[in-house]
Design a protein around this motif. Structure first.
Motif, mmCIF file in Angstrom:
data_model
loop_
_atom_site.group_PDB
_atom_site.id
_atom_site.type_symbol
_atom_site.label_atom_id
_atom_site.label_comp_id
_atom_site.label_asym_id
_atom_site.label_seq_id
_atom_site.Cartn_x
_atom_site.Cartn_y
_atom_site.Cartn_z
ATOM 1 N N VAL A 1 0.804 -1.181 -0.114
ATOM 2 C CA VAL A 1 -0.068 0.166 0.066
ATOM 3 C C VAL A 1 0.830 1.118 -0.025
ATOM 4 O O VAL A 1 0.558 2.128 -0.745
ATOM 5 N N ASP A 2 2.052 1.276 0.745
ATOM 6 C CA ASP A 2 2.917 2.309 0.754
ATOM 7 C C ASP A 2 3.444 2.783 -0.562
ATOM 8 O O ASP A 2 3.024 3.909 -1.207
ATOM 9 N N ALA A 3 3.813 1.623 -1.243
ATOM 10 C CA ALA A 3 4.441 1.776 -2.529
ATOM 11 C C ALA A 3 3.150 2.206 -3.497
ATOM 12 O O ALA A 3 3.379 3.099 -4.319
ATOM 13 N N VAL B 1 0.630 4.155 -3.103
ATOM 14 C CA VAL B 1 0.329 5.342 -2.782
ATOM 15 C C VAL B 1 1.291 6.295 -3.176
ATOM 16 O O VAL B 1 1.173 7.666 -3.593
ATOM 17 N N HIS B 2 2.667 5.965 -2.934
ATOM 18 C CA HIS B 2 3.721 6.892 -3.661
ATOM 19 C C HIS B 2 3.546 7.111 -5.224
ATOM 20 O O HIS B 2 3.942 8.209 -5.392
ATOM 21 N N VAL B 3 3.164 5.913 -5.630
ATOM 22 C CA VAL B 3 2.934 6.303 -7.262
ATOM 23 C C VAL B 3 1.609 7.124 -7.308
ATOM 24 O O VAL B 3 1.704 8.365 -8.180
ATOM 25 N N THR C 1 -1.630 13.332 0.906
ATOM 26 C CA THR C 1 -2.218 12.056 1.769
ATOM 27 C C THR C 1 -1.214 11.747 2.751
ATOM 28 O O THR C 1 -1.506 11.543 3.830
ATOM 29 N N HIS C 2 0.052 11.881 2.528
ATOM 30 C CA HIS C 2 1.335 11.504 3.093
ATOM 31 C C HIS C 2 1.370 12.631 4.310
ATOM 32 O O HIS C 2 1.433 12.321 5.509
ATOM 33 N N MET C 3 1.153 13.793 4.135
ATOM 34 C CA MET C 3 1.258 14.864 5.196
ATOM 35 C C MET C 3 0.217 14.707 6.257
ATOM 36 O O MET C 3 0.359 14.849 7.404
ATOM 37 N N ASP D 1 0.427 2.640 11.775
ATOM 38 C CA ASP D 1 1.186 2.205 10.737
ATOM 39 C C ASP D 1 1.002 3.386 9.597
ATOM 40 O O ASP D 1 -0.042 3.542 9.083
ATOM 41 N N HIS D 2 2.430 3.730 9.015
ATOM 42 C CA HIS D 2 2.164 4.637 7.808
ATOM 43 C C HIS D 2 1.411 4.299 6.657
ATOM 44 O O HIS D 2 0.548 4.919 6.305
ATOM 45 N N ALA D 3 1.537 2.996 6.262
ATOM 46 C CA ALA D 3 0.874 2.800 4.972
ATOM 47 C C ALA D 3 -0.663 2.617 5.560
ATOM 48 O O ALA D 3 -1.690 3.030 4.627
ATOM 49 N N THR E 1 -2.236 4.621 7.489
ATOM 50 C CA THR E 1 -2.678 6.147 7.439
ATOM 51 C C THR E 1 -2.926 6.403 6.034
ATOM 52 O O THR E 1 -4.064 7.294 5.626
ATOM 53 N N LEU E 2 -2.382 5.926 5.014
ATOM 54 C CA LEU E 2 -2.213 6.374 3.427
ATOM 55 C C LEU E 2 -3.828 5.647 2.921
ATOM 56 O O LEU E 2 -4.418 6.469 2.213
ATOM 57 N N ALA E 3 -3.848 4.377 3.634
ATOM 58 C CA ALA E 3 -5.320 3.828 2.891
ATOM 59 C C ALA E 3 -6.635 4.388 3.527
ATOM 60 O O ALA E 3 -7.350 4.514 3.070
HETATM 61 ZN ZN ZN Z 1 4.816 6.627 2.379
#
Ligand code: ZN
Ligand code: NZQ
Length: 386
Positions: free
Chosen positions: A193-195, A197-199, A266-268, A280-282, A284-286
């Motif tokens: 999920v982190d990767a 959302v980076h895209v 989204t990251h901020m 967990d970081h990912a 939060t992005l989800a």
């Molecule tokens: Zn990230």
């Protein structure tokens, strides 16, 4: 396409058994600090491989770098390095260990009064020099292995802040996909999920006629969607592990973001959820991304429709219907790898939304590809996820 300059000097040493090449990659006359996290490297054999490959080198070990690495912990390493005249850092771990090592590398040579300023005044204070870093990556997710970014948490004040500098890009990163074999489902899902959302942060903005960046980005998304579940189902599927690992690196090594607008809101916002709740970081992005897509559906309309059609095959219906379906497909994918997407799933209430909104207000931050997301929109995005 916008003008750009692109340079990525990180040497990637990729594949099965490549940790054995460490001694060739590290200069033999250095005093080295080997940094690591909570001890996973002792259980999965990575530490033994690293020790074998670095026999004869002068190494001091520094462990205990926690997930979402703490400034307080890292400053202890800075003191040891100064006292022992260490001049090379070897990070053995996931994104947190590597981000922490990048901060240590910069803080040791920082000439200002307070190294926290590297983070608190990022954008005004620039890191011009740092100790050299080598990395053995044990968790594909952040892209930290091939970029100059670092995200650090100050436990005392519940702040999670980032800095970036070419000076902290690793000299080399060893990527052995077999490290994935020992990853728990939760960390693997986080990586996917982190990767992903980076895209999205570099893709889901507005069109600037950049078909090559778009196709690269879509290629990474397709690969994550295809290979991620394979690795989840069978951790020892080496080919799937290799494809997933390289996707995560490519998602944030600068290439797909060149010459195009970038978002990162989204990251901020996600960083604040980690800062206040330790999520967990990912995860939060989800939570945040679907809210971002919903609230910014007009501003991002062209790219959401392109993403929906090319990634999820959504072609039918009105613009709003297609956008809704695209958001649902994204949520379904996150949930299918085991990551929940609503604030109550993590016991986060409205009270936190108030605190986060206030924080952005105090900082005066404007987020997003057009820098037009202020506290009111942050609130709307988070309320959409209740
Ligand atoms: Zn990230
Ligand atoms: O600490 P140990 O014992 O090593 O265990 C870790 C940790 O508990 C474990 N782990 C790592 N590799 C393993 C393993 N367990 C079994 N087998 C392995 N091979 O996994 C846990 C999580 O590790 P962590 O390093 O925290 O995860 P990740 O790589 O996802 O890093 C997350 C951090 O990176 C930042 C995030 O904000 C977060 O602080 N990010 C950094 C970025 C960058 N530098 O460009 C971009 C990202 O957007 C992200 O913000």
């Amino acid at each position: 396409m916008y003008n750009f300059e692109f340079k990525n000097p990180v040497k990637i040493i990729f594949g099965k058994g490549q940790i054995s090449k460490l001694s060739k990659a590290i200069p033999s006359d250095r005093k080295i600090m080997l940094t690591y996290g909570g001890g996973s490297i002792f259980k999965n054999g990575v530490y033994d491989q690293v020790k074998k490959a670095t026999e004869g080198l002068n190494i001091v070990e520094f462990g205990g770098i926690e997930p979402n690495p703490h400034y307080e912990t890292l400053m202890k390493a800075v003191e040891i390095i100064k006292a022992e005249k260490i001049d090379y850092l070897l990070s053995v771990g996931g994104g947190s260990v590597l981000d922490g090592t990048k901060f240590i590398a910069a803080a040791v040579l920082y000439e200002g009064d307070d190294p926290w300023d590297i983070l608190a005044k990022s954008g005004k204070v620039f890191v011009k020099k740092a100790l050299p870093i080598g990395a053995v990556l044990t968790l594909p997710a952040t892209g930290s292995e091939m970029n100059g970014n670092s995200v650090i948490t100050r436990a005392e004040t519940q702040e999670k802040l980032a800095f970036g500098s070419p000076a902290v890009m690793p000299n080399f990163s060893v990527l052995d996909p077999e490290v994935i074999f020992s990853l728990p489902d939760r960390q693997l899902a986080n990586g996917i999920v982190d990767a992903f959302v980076h895209v999205m942060e570099q893709y889901l903005t507005y069109p600037v006629n950049s078909p090559i960046q778009d196709r690269f980005a879509e290629g990474i998304l397709h690969t994550l969607i295809e290979e991620g579940p394979k690795v989840l189902a069978d951790r020892t599927d080496y080919d799937a592990a290799a494809n997933f690992m390289w996707s995560a690196t490519m998602a944030l090594n600068g290439l797909i973001g060149m010459g195009v607008p970038q978002d990162w809101a989204t990251h901020m916002i996600g960083h604040e959820l980690t800062a206040y709740h330790g999520i967990d970081h990912a995860q939060t992005l989800a939570i945040v991304l679907p809210g971002m897509m919903h609230v910014r559906r007009k501003e991002k309309q062209d790219k959401i429709l392109q993403y929906g059609e090319r990634i999820w095959g959504i072609k039918e219906g009105s613009v709003d219907e297609r956008i809704d379906q695209t958001i649902q497909s994204t949520i379904k994918f996150f949930e299918s790898v085991g990551i929940k997407t609503k604030l109550p799933d993590y016991s986060v209430s409205e009270e936190t939304i108030g605190k986060i909104t206030k924080r952005f207000e105090t900082r005066g931050s404007r987020l997003g590809e057009k820098q037009d997301i202020g506290p009111d929109l942050v609130k709307e995005i988070l309320e959409d996820r209740l």
